[in-house]
Design an enzyme around this catalytic site. Sequence first.
Site, PDB file in Angstrom:
ATOM      1  CG  ASP A  67      -0.302  -0.501   2.497  1.00 48.36           C
ATOM      2  OD1 ASP A  67       0.939  -0.477   2.581  1.00 48.36           O
ATOM      3  OD2 ASP A  67      -1.025  -0.921   3.412  1.00 48.36           O
ATOM      4  CG  ASN A 135      -8.689  -1.692  12.337  1.00 51.86           C
ATOM      5  OD1 ASN A 135      -7.727  -2.307  11.858  1.00 51.86           O
ATOM      6  ND2 ASN A 135      -9.192  -0.611  11.753  1.00 51.86           N
ATOM      7  CG  HIS A 137      -5.640  -2.328   9.129  1.00 56.16           C
ATOM      8  ND1 HIS A 137      -5.785  -1.033   9.570  1.00 56.16           N
ATOM      9  CD2 HIS A 137      -4.293  -2.546   9.148  1.00 56.16           C
ATOM     10  CE1 HIS A 137      -4.606  -0.513   9.836  1.00 56.16           C
ATOM     11  NE2 HIS A 137      -3.674  -1.408   9.589  1.00 56.16           N
ATOM     12  CD  GLU A 142      -8.664   0.745   8.128  1.00 56.90           C
ATOM     13  OE1 GLU A 142      -8.572  -0.170   8.964  1.00 56.90           O
ATOM     14  OE2 GLU A 142      -8.062   1.833   8.258  1.00 56.90           O
TER      15      GLU A 142
END
Length: 242
Positions: A67, A135, A137, A142
Amino acid sequence: MKVIIAENYDDMSLKAYEIMKQVVTSKNDAILGLATGSTPIGLYKNMIADYVKGEVSYKNVKSVNLDEYIGQGVGDEQSYVEFMRNNLFNHIDIDLANTDLPSGKAVDMQAECDRYNAKLASLNVDIQVLGIGGNGHIGFNEPNTPFGSVTHVVDLTERTIKDNARFFNSIDEVPTQAISMGIKNVMNAKSILLLASGENKADAIKATVEGPVTESVPASVLQLHPNCYIVVDKAAASKLSK
Ligand code: F6R
């Protein structure tokens, strides 16, 4: 899923490098999927140290990254392309022309997503390194990103923006969007090496390893991968039931 529990961050980085070393020494033109963030820095240090000793060469290796922040690119201190150069590429003999990251500066983002997807489809990634968000990810996928997703533009969650603010002068400087490989792209790798360190990752690791496979915890999809290593330190493993 093979869960390997290490004593601490350094031990996690060593154990991760043992897995990486097997790939790069058994195939001199291996294709590596790489990640940024704090977690893989120790792994990259071990890769560099062994290269300096003359144990491994990356001359024929290719890499793709997960990314990049939208708006960031070469020359921008916090860009992921600069992170990779500073923490790995500039210290080994990989040809920069053989490295690729999605571009956060493309004028046409959909065209850049298409380019990256086509590139990924033409490669057979041997090992994909992953960190994990608090979280759950992976990449910047996400919670509730479809498992079938491919490279796409992502709105970062408030939690991710907060978590990543430590790299910037202030939270207002953290980009709010990124371009990320999708979950399907990640799952196409022949093997996966997910690393996690610290107690702030313990809930995400528990949900990844012991929870249901659900899009609300993106990393839980890795339970479906046939060759996935989860290398975690004791703090990140502290909520696992055994
Ligand atoms: C980085 C990436 C992210 C990070 C994750 C953990 O390329 O895709 O998923 O791996 O946010 O970041 P750290 O390692 O900084 O805790």
